[in-house]
Design a protein around this motif. Structure first.
Motif, PDB file in Angstrom:
ATOM      1  N   ILE A 542      -3.182  -7.564  17.074  1.00 12.55           N
ATOM      2  CA  ILE A 542      -4.117  -7.182  18.140  1.00 12.55           C
ATOM      3  C   ILE A 542      -5.521  -6.918  17.608  1.00 12.55           C
ATOM      4  O   ILE A 542      -6.509  -7.417  18.135  1.00 12.55           O
ATOM      5  CB  ILE A 542      -3.577  -5.963  18.918  1.00 12.55           C
ATOM      6  N   LYS A 543      -5.595  -6.190  16.508  1.00 17.58           N
ATOM      7  CA  LYS A 543      -6.918  -5.817  15.988  1.00 17.58           C
ATOM      8  C   LYS A 543      -7.614  -6.946  15.232  1.00 17.58           C
ATOM      9  O   LYS A 543      -8.755  -6.774  14.801  1.00 17.58           O
ATOM     10  CB  LYS A 543      -6.774  -4.640  15.036  1.00 17.58           C
ATOM     11  N   GLY A 544      -6.950  -8.056  15.028  1.00 20.20           N
ATOM     12  CA  GLY A 544      -7.542  -9.128  14.220  1.00 20.20           C
ATOM     13  C   GLY A 544      -7.274  -8.866  12.755  1.00 20.20           C
ATOM     14  O   GLY A 544      -6.567  -9.599  12.089  1.00 20.20           O
ATOM     15  N   GLN A 545      -7.852  -7.773  12.260  1.00 22.86           N
ATOM     16  CA  GLN A 545      -7.559  -7.338  10.902  1.00 22.86           C
ATOM     17  C   GLN A 545      -7.250  -5.852  10.914  1.00 22.86           C
ATOM     18  O   GLN A 545      -7.708  -5.118  11.786  1.00 22.86           O
ATOM     19  CB  GLN A 545      -8.763  -7.558   9.991  1.00 22.86           C
ATOM     20  N   SER A 546      -6.478  -5.439   9.939  1.00 22.34           N
ATOM     21  CA  SER A 546      -6.188  -4.028   9.780  1.00 22.34           C
ATOM     22  C   SER A 546      -6.419  -3.673   8.315  1.00 22.34           C
ATOM     23  O   SER A 546      -6.544  -4.567   7.474  1.00 22.34           O
ATOM     24  CB  SER A 546      -4.738  -3.791  10.185  1.00 22.34           C
ATOM     25  N   ILE A 547      -6.465  -2.377   8.029  1.00 23.19           N
ATOM     26  CA  ILE A 547      -6.839  -1.944   6.680  1.00 23.19           C
ATOM     27  C   ILE A 547      -5.615  -1.492   5.882  1.00 23.19           C
ATOM     28  O   ILE A 547      -4.823  -0.673   6.358  1.00 23.19           O
ATOM     29  CB  ILE A 547      -7.867  -0.786   6.770  1.00 23.19           C
ATOM     30  N   TYR A 548      -5.474  -2.026   4.692  1.00 21.87           N
ATOM     31  CA  TYR A 548      -4.392  -1.650   3.776  1.00 21.87           C
ATOM     32  C   TYR A 548      -5.057  -0.986   2.577  1.00 21.87           C
ATOM     33  O   TYR A 548      -5.922  -1.577   1.932  1.00 21.87           O
ATOM     34  CB  TYR A 548      -3.647  -2.911   3.342  1.00 21.87           C
ATOM     35  N   ALA A 549      -4.657   0.264   2.289  1.00 27.07           N
ATOM     36  CA  ALA A 549      -5.290   0.978   1.177  1.00 27.07           C
ATOM     37  C   ALA A 549      -4.301   1.184   0.038  1.00 27.07           C
ATOM     38  O   ALA A 549      -3.165   1.618   0.257  1.00 27.07           O
ATOM     39  CB  ALA A 549      -5.809   2.329   1.666  1.00 27.07           C
ATOM     40  N   PHE A 550      -4.716   0.847  -1.160  1.00 29.82           N
ATOM     41  CA  PHE A 550      -3.942   1.119  -2.367  1.00 29.82           C
ATOM     42  C   PHE A 550      -4.633   2.296  -3.040  1.00 29.82           C
ATOM     43  O   PHE A 550      -5.831   2.215  -3.347  1.00 29.82           O
ATOM     44  CB  PHE A 550      -3.958  -0.096  -3.298  1.00 29.82           C
ATOM     45  N   VAL A 551      -3.898   3.400  -3.227  1.00 31.58           N
ATOM     46  CA  VAL A 551      -4.570   4.597  -3.731  1.00 31.58           C
ATOM     47  C   VAL A 551      -3.896   5.128  -4.991  1.00 31.58           C
ATOM     48  O   VAL A 551      -2.678   5.046  -5.159  1.00 31.58           O
ATOM     49  CB  VAL A 551      -4.635   5.712  -2.657  1.00 31.58           C
ATOM     50  N   VAL A 552      -4.725   5.657  -5.873  1.00 30.86           N
ATOM     51  CA  VAL A 552      -4.253   6.182  -7.148  1.00 30.86           C
ATOM     52  C   VAL A 552      -4.550   7.674  -7.205  1.00 30.86           C
ATOM     53  O   VAL A 552      -5.659   8.102  -6.892  1.00 30.86           O
ATOM     54  CB  VAL A 552      -4.997   5.488  -8.319  1.00 30.86           C
ATOM     55  N   SER A 553      -3.530   8.442  -7.623  1.00 33.02           N
ATOM     56  CA  SER A 553      -3.724   9.881  -7.782  1.00 33.02           C
ATOM     57  C   SER A 553      -3.558  10.207  -9.265  1.00 33.02           C
ATOM     58  O   SER A 553      -2.924   9.455 -10.000  1.00 33.02           O
ATOM     59  CB  SER A 553      -2.685  10.622  -6.944  1.00 33.02           C
ATOM     60  N   ASP A 554      -4.135  11.328  -9.689  1.00 33.36           N
ATOM     61  CA  ASP A 554      -3.987  11.657 -11.115  1.00 33.36           C
ATOM     62  C   ASP A 554      -2.696  12.422 -11.385  1.00 33.36           C
ATOM     63  O   ASP A 554      -2.404  12.790 -12.503  1.00 33.36           O
ATOM     64  CB  ASP A 554      -5.209  12.441 -11.635  1.00 33.36           C
ATOM     65  N   HIS A 555      -1.927  12.674 -10.314  1.00 31.36           N
ATOM     66  CA  HIS A 555      -0.628  13.318 -10.528  1.00 31.36           C
ATOM     67  C   HIS A 555       0.386  12.690  -9.575  1.00 31.36           C
ATOM     68  O   HIS A 555       0.003  12.157  -8.523  1.00 31.36           O
ATOM     69  CB  HIS A 555      -0.743  14.832 -10.289  1.00 31.36           C
ATOM     70  N   PRO A 556       1.656  12.753  -9.921  1.00 26.93           N
ATOM     71  CA  PRO A 556       2.667  12.168  -9.035  1.00 26.93           C
ATOM     72  C   PRO A 556       2.660  12.892  -7.695  1.00 26.93           C
ATOM     73  O   PRO A 556       2.553  14.122  -7.662  1.00 26.93           O
ATOM     74  CB  PRO A 556       3.990  12.422  -9.773  1.00 26.93           C
ATOM     75  N   ILE A 557       2.747  12.138  -6.620  1.00 26.63           N
ATOM     76  CA  ILE A 557       2.694  12.769  -5.301  1.00 26.63           C
ATOM     77  C   ILE A 557       4.106  12.878  -4.727  1.00 26.63           C
ATOM     78  O   ILE A 557       4.768  11.866  -4.508  1.00 26.63           O
ATOM     79  CB  ILE A 557       1.763  11.969  -4.371  1.00 26.63           C
ATOM     80  N   ASP A 558       4.557  14.109  -4.518  1.00 27.79           N
ATOM     81  CA  ASP A 558       5.923  14.287  -3.990  1.00 27.79           C
ATOM     82  C   ASP A 558       5.938  14.090  -2.482  1.00 27.79           C
ATOM     83  O   ASP A 558       6.773  13.399  -1.927  1.00 27.79           O
ATOM     84  CB  ASP A 558       6.450  15.717  -4.246  1.00 27.79           C
TER      85      ASP A 558
END
Ligand code: WT7
Length: 634
Positions: A542-558
């Motif tokens: 529907i939106k044509g395009q959508s946003i996919y984010a690849f994110v890095v944290s400095d600690h493991p995220i529980d």
């Protein structure tokens, strides 16, 4: 001389005019511009240099665009509706402003702006919902030669603040709040937050829309109701040079913060009216409805300036296509007997999902031309639109253009030009598009794809980016020397018709709204848990395009869900809800080359689900991150 004389009536005439515009551009535009009202005529039609980006149209001429809307049209159109305002809710009464009424309202607002210390050349930031006072404020600025900078009322306080600071706006015009479907948004609160650190702002003019009890700051705030209606309904129009700034409109690019695209008085006036009259084959008495928000260029050019210069009746709709139900657009078309309708593919696709019943229920026989704008339209949506809205009799005009181009560049012209689903078609007279190959050479052949550039100036082209001319040169005129670079890829068929494929730079188009990947990444990186991110666009039904984010944290995220929520809040605060990533994947690292460049090509493939064809990953610093990314993809 009537602007109707500028209307091309056959395809042969189009071809003739097009050739003339290429062979004798100055003569061509001289004749067209002569149809407008100028206070002083130009001594030179055009001078230009793309390398330094020095483009001047109608040099030496003076005018006021609002005199071309009012003084010029009033003798014949005094009692003709200029704006029909349709409210968000079907329970609220609609409102019509005739040309005379709009003229008086604009003058009152213009006088109020003057009383607030705004003068020629001052910047005014307008952050208003789709109420008639938005159009009135825009025209009031133009009347006194103030430069308007409209900010879409979906942007956050931070975005608004950035734009106010960049433009050094003296005044902000806003409202207590806005209505959008079943929701309301407290706009004034956003403004209060935004103006905390904007030294240029002297006053905030606040319109009452919702009857909300707002926080009132007497040293800054002025109520619209207490200053505007008292003013005289006469206000002499400021004499502007053709190249004086008319407005700034911020838009996103592939790098850095949004840029303030600058448009100037003379050329913008000539081109928006010329393109409107032709593309929509406007005939006096026609009712024109463009569903865009005035916060975007489409609203500037084809709700306000193009139609009103032409003496048309323009519909302004406060609401959304699905409120109270998915028949709302068609109900409005029937109600006002709309003749020309313009919307975005994303709206068409979202309405398609409700089936045919809501659209078949209404009488759409008034429609003559229907338009699509803002993003590439897919085959299915094109056919649905042509069949169920256009009833296979209205031509579908696919308008390709950009904030930077000011007006429609490539498009069908009413029912004159051949139409081919998903193709925008031929360039309008005066527009010289080219396709370049990877080495920057013009491709002469047909049935090819290339980078879409423009090789000759047109009257409504971008003149500069506010406060940073070099940035404008670097962004648009440096990739390929001697050309304006659009950022789009396009295809040309055997007949020379163009189809826009989409952005080839790091710009994502979500529901017709433009965002730079860098802009969204910067926002995500503000989240305390995130140290780095990369976003890419991927196809969305529907939106044509959508946003996919690849994110890095400095600690493991529980607690990934909580972290995602926090990122979404951060993006909402920094840009606005319109820029939210649909998918957020936590990764231990991003795929980078040895020189540290993120390989977005790979991320794009992952986002698109094309993991079989990731291509060569051997040049990566650490190819193992790709395996992990693929394994955990969403
Ligand atoms: C970008 C400009 C001016 C229209 C509103 C958006 C894409 C625009 C089309 C179209 C395919 C289109 C392009 C362009 N775009 N119209 N008819 N077909 N793509 O203005 O926010 O400045 O965005 O929108 O990618 O570069 P904008």
């Amino acid at each position: 001389m009537s602007l109707q004389d500028l209307k091309i009536k056959t395809f042969e005439e189009y071809q003739y005019q097009y050739q003339k515009s290429v062979n004798q551009p100055e003569l061509f535009w001289d004749e067209i511009a002569s149809h407008f009202t100028w206070k002083k005529k130009w001594n030179k039609v055009l001078s230009w240099d793309f390398e330094k980006l020095d483009v001047k149209w109608f040099e030496g001429a003076t005018l006021n665009i609002t005199e071309n809307i009012f003084e010029r049209n009033l003798p014949t159109l005094k009692d003709t509706p200029a704006i029909i305002w349709e409210p968000n809710s079907t329970d609220t009464e609609n409102k019509t402003l005739t040309y005379q009424e709009l003229y008086e309202a604009v003058n009152q607002c213009a006088n109020a702006l003057k009383a607030l210390g705004v003068g020629k050349g001052d910047r005014v930031c307008i952050y208003l919902p789709m109420v008639s006072e938005l159009a009135i404020s825009v025209l009031a600025c133009a009347r006194i030669g103030a430069v308007h900078s409209v900010v879409f009322a979906g942007f956050s306080a931070t975005s608004l603040s950035d734009r106010i600071i960049d433009a050094e706006a003296k005044l902000v015009i806003t409202a207590d709040g806005l209505r959008r479907g079943a929701k309301t948004v407290a706009l004034k609160e956003v403004v209060d937050e935004a103006v905390k650190n904007t030294p240029s702002v002297e006053k905030v003019l606040v319109l009452n829309v919702l009857n909300e009890n707002i926080q009132f700051n007497p040293s800054l705030d002025v109520k619209w109701e207490e200053i505007v209606p008292q003013q005289s309904t006469e206000c002499t129009a400021e004499e502007m040079s053709s190249e004086d700034y008319l407005f700034i409109l911020y838009t996103s690019g592939s790098t850095g913060k949004p840029k303030g695209v600058v448009h100037t008085c003379g050329g913008y006036m000539v081109y928006t009216a010329y393109s409107f009259t032709n593309v929509y084959q406007y005939t006096p008495g026609d009712i024109h409805w463009c569903t865009a928000d005035i916060g975007w260029i489409t609203g500037h050019s084809y709700i306000i300036y193009g139609p009103l210069l032409s003496g048309a009746t323009t519909v302004m709709f406060e609401g959304i296509p699905t409120y109270p139900d998915a028949g709302r657009f068609w109900e409005i078309v029937e109600k006002y007997k709309v003749n020309q309708f313009l919307t975005a593919p994303t709206a068409i696709r979202s309405l398609m999902a409700f089936g045919e019943e809501p659209v078949e229920k209404y009488n759409l026989s008034s429609l003559k031309v229907i338009g699509t704008v803002g993003e590439p339209i897919n085959e299915e949506a094109w056919h649905w639109y042509a069949k169920h809205v256009g009833k296979d009799v209205c031509p579908v005009v696919d308008n390709w253009w950009q904030t930077e181009t000011g007006g429609i560049m490539i498009s069908g012209i009413g029912n004159l030009s051949p139409q081919k689903p998903t193709f925008a078609g031929y360039p309008l007279p005066g527009i010289q598009p080219v396709l370049l190959n990877q080495s920057g050479e013009e491709i002469q052949e047909h049935e090819v794809e290339g980078y879409l550039c423009v090789k000759f100036p047109w009257p409504s082209m971008i003149r500069t980016t506010y406060g940073d001319h070099q940035r404008c040169i670097d962004t648009y005129f440096s990739n390929y020397k001697g050309y304006y670079f659009t950022g789009d890829g396009a295809k040309r068929d055997a007949d020379g018709m163009y189809r826009i494929i989409g952005r080839i730079d790091d710009v994502i188009n979500v529901s017709g709204h433009r965002f730079g990947t860098a802009e969204i990444e910067n926002a995500i990186n503000e989240d305390p848990q995130i140290i780095e991110s990369a976003v890419v666009g991927y196809p969305h039904p529907i939106k044509g395009q959508s946003i996919y984010a690849f994110v890095v944290s400095d600690h493991p995220i529980d607690k990934q869900d909580e972290a995602r929520k926090s990122i979404l809040e951060t993006v909402t605060n920094i840009i606005g809800k319109i820029a939210l990533p649909e998918k957020i994947q936590f990764v231990s690292g991003l795929p980078k080359t040895r020189s540290g460049k993120i390989m977005r090509r790979i991320l794009r493939k992952v986002a698109e689900g094309e993991i079989e064809s990731l291509g060569d990953t051997s040049t990566l610093l650490d190819p193992s991150v790709v395996e992990e990314i693929v394994k955990n993809r969403i």
